[in-house]
Design a protein around this motif. Structure first.
Motif, PDB file in Angstrom:
ATOM      1  N   ALA A   1       0.831  -1.189   0.000  1.00  0.00           N
ATOM      2  CA  ALA A   1       0.000   0.000   0.000  1.00  0.00           C
ATOM      3  C   ALA A   1       0.877   1.254   0.000  1.00  0.00           C
ATOM      4  O   ALA A   1       0.554   2.231  -0.674  1.00  0.00           O
ATOM      5  CB  ALA A   1      -0.944  -0.008   1.196  1.00  0.00           C
ATOM      6  N   GLN A   2       1.983   1.205   0.744  1.00  0.00           N
ATOM      7  CA  GLN A   2       2.854   2.374   0.818  1.00  0.00           C
ATOM      8  C   GLN A   2       3.507   2.651  -0.534  1.00  0.00           C
ATOM      9  O   GLN A   2       3.569   3.812  -0.971  1.00  0.00           O
ATOM     10  CB  GLN A   2       3.920   2.176   1.887  1.00  0.00           C
ATOM     11  CG  GLN A   2       4.776   3.416   2.103  1.00  0.00           C
ATOM     12  CD  GLN A   2       5.744   3.247   3.253  1.00  0.00           C
ATOM     13  OE1 GLN A   2       6.096   2.139   3.622  1.00  0.00           O
ATOM     14  NE2 GLN A   2       6.171   4.344   3.828  1.00  0.00           N
ATOM     15  N   SER A   3       3.956   1.627  -1.223  1.00  0.00           N
ATOM     16  CA  SER A   3       4.585   1.812  -2.538  1.00  0.00           C
ATOM     17  C   SER A   3       3.597   2.369  -3.550  1.00  0.00           C
ATOM     18  O   SER A   3       3.910   3.298  -4.292  1.00  0.00           O
ATOM     19  CB  SER A   3       5.145   0.481  -3.047  1.00  0.00           C
ATOM     20  OG  SER A   3       6.157   0.011  -2.198  1.00  0.00           O
ATOM     21  N   ILE A   4       2.410   1.804  -3.572  1.00  0.00           N
ATOM     22  CA  ILE A   4       1.377   2.278  -4.495  1.00  0.00           C
ATOM     23  C   ILE A   4       0.964   3.699  -4.127  1.00  0.00           C
ATOM     24  O   ILE A   4       0.782   4.553  -4.993  1.00  0.00           O
ATOM     25  CB  ILE A   4       0.162   1.322  -4.490  1.00  0.00           C
ATOM     26  CG1 ILE A   4       0.569  -0.013  -5.124  1.00  0.00           C
ATOM     27  CG2 ILE A   4      -1.021   1.931  -5.231  1.00  0.00           C
ATOM     28  CD1 ILE A   4      -0.442  -1.102  -4.972  1.00  0.00           C
ATOM     29  N   GLY A   5       0.843   3.968  -2.839  1.00  0.00           N
ATOM     30  CA  GLY A   5       0.474   5.308  -2.393  1.00  0.00           C
ATOM     31  C   GLY A   5       1.488   6.362  -2.799  1.00  0.00           C
ATOM     32  O   GLY A   5       1.113   7.437  -3.277  1.00  0.00           O
ATOM     33  N   LYS A   6       2.763   6.064  -2.636  1.00  0.00           N
ATOM     34  CA  LYS A   6       3.796   7.026  -3.023  1.00  0.00           C
ATOM     35  C   LYS A   6       3.731   7.339  -4.511  1.00  0.00           C
ATOM     36  O   LYS A   6       3.866   8.494  -4.920  1.00  0.00           O
ATOM     37  CB  LYS A   6       5.178   6.489  -2.645  1.00  0.00           C
ATOM     38  CG  LYS A   6       5.476   6.555  -1.183  1.00  0.00           C
ATOM     39  CD  LYS A   6       6.857   6.010  -0.876  1.00  0.00           C
ATOM     40  CE  LYS A   6       7.137   6.075   0.611  1.00  0.00           C
ATOM     41  NZ  LYS A   6       8.477   5.564   0.927  1.00  0.00           N
ATOM     42  N   VAL A   7       3.515   6.316  -5.316  1.00  0.00           N
ATOM     43  CA  VAL A   7       3.415   6.521  -6.764  1.00  0.00           C
ATOM     44  C   VAL A   7       2.163   7.329  -7.090  1.00  0.00           C
ATOM     45  O   VAL A   7       2.199   8.249  -7.910  1.00  0.00           O
ATOM     46  CB  VAL A   7       3.439   5.170  -7.508  1.00  0.00           C
ATOM     47  CG1 VAL A   7       3.059   5.331  -8.965  1.00  0.00           C
ATOM     48  CG2 VAL A   7       4.826   4.539  -7.398  1.00  0.00           C
ATOM     49  N   GLN A   8       1.039   7.021  -6.460  1.00  0.00           N
ATOM     50  CA  GLN A   8      -0.196   7.777  -6.703  1.00  0.00           C
ATOM     51  C   GLN A   8      -0.044   9.230  -6.281  1.00  0.00           C
ATOM     52  O   GLN A   8      -0.512  10.135  -6.974  1.00  0.00           O
ATOM     53  CB  GLN A   8      -1.371   7.157  -5.947  1.00  0.00           C
ATOM     54  CG  GLN A   8      -1.885   5.894  -6.554  1.00  0.00           C
ATOM     55  CD  GLN A   8      -3.152   5.432  -5.874  1.00  0.00           C
ATOM     56  OE1 GLN A   8      -3.678   6.068  -4.974  1.00  0.00           O
ATOM     57  NE2 GLN A   8      -3.657   4.297  -6.312  1.00  0.00           N
ATOM     58  N   GLU A   9       0.607   9.447  -5.151  1.00  0.00           N
ATOM     59  CA  GLU A   9       0.794  10.811  -4.650  1.00  0.00           C
ATOM     60  C   GLU A   9       1.522  11.671  -5.691  1.00  0.00           C
ATOM     61  O   GLU A   9       1.131  12.798  -5.963  1.00  0.00           O
ATOM     62  CB  GLU A   9       1.591  10.756  -3.347  1.00  0.00           C
ATOM     63  CG  GLU A   9       1.601  12.022  -2.561  1.00  0.00           C
ATOM     64  CD  GLU A   9       2.234  11.821  -1.196  1.00  0.00           C
ATOM     65  OE1 GLU A   9       1.778  12.486  -0.261  1.00  0.00           O
ATOM     66  OE2 GLU A   9       3.163  10.996  -1.057  1.00  0.00           O
TER      67      GLU A   9
END
Length: 79
Positions: A1-9
């Motif tokens: 979730a953190q990896s996907i979140g950073k990319v989405q951000e």
């Protein structure tokens, strides 16, 4: 979730991220991660329940490319 979140951000220029773990409506646990721009983005009734499939497909392509660029090749499914 953190990896996907950073990319989405970065990809969506999001001010914040939303995360929801769900397991009651389906028979397994899954995690929703979404870009958020205001507290309204955390209200379930504000979600688009009929998104344009073409927009969803284009967004998925962009997200997969950004995840690969961030070094997550092995975890990103083929287009």
């Amino acid at each position: 979730a953190q990896s996907i979140g950073k990319v989405q951000e970065e990809l969506f220029s999001a001010k914040r991220l939303g995360v929801l773990m769900e397991g009651f409506e389906v028979d397994h646990l899954h995690v929703h991660v979404w870009p958020a721009y205001s507290t309204a983005d955390f209200e379930v009734h504000n979600a688009d329940h009929n998104p344009d499939p073409a927009v969803m497909d284009a967004t998925a392509v962009k997200l997969r490319a950004a995840l690969r660029a961030a070094g997550h090749h092995e975890a990103v499914p083929a287009d």
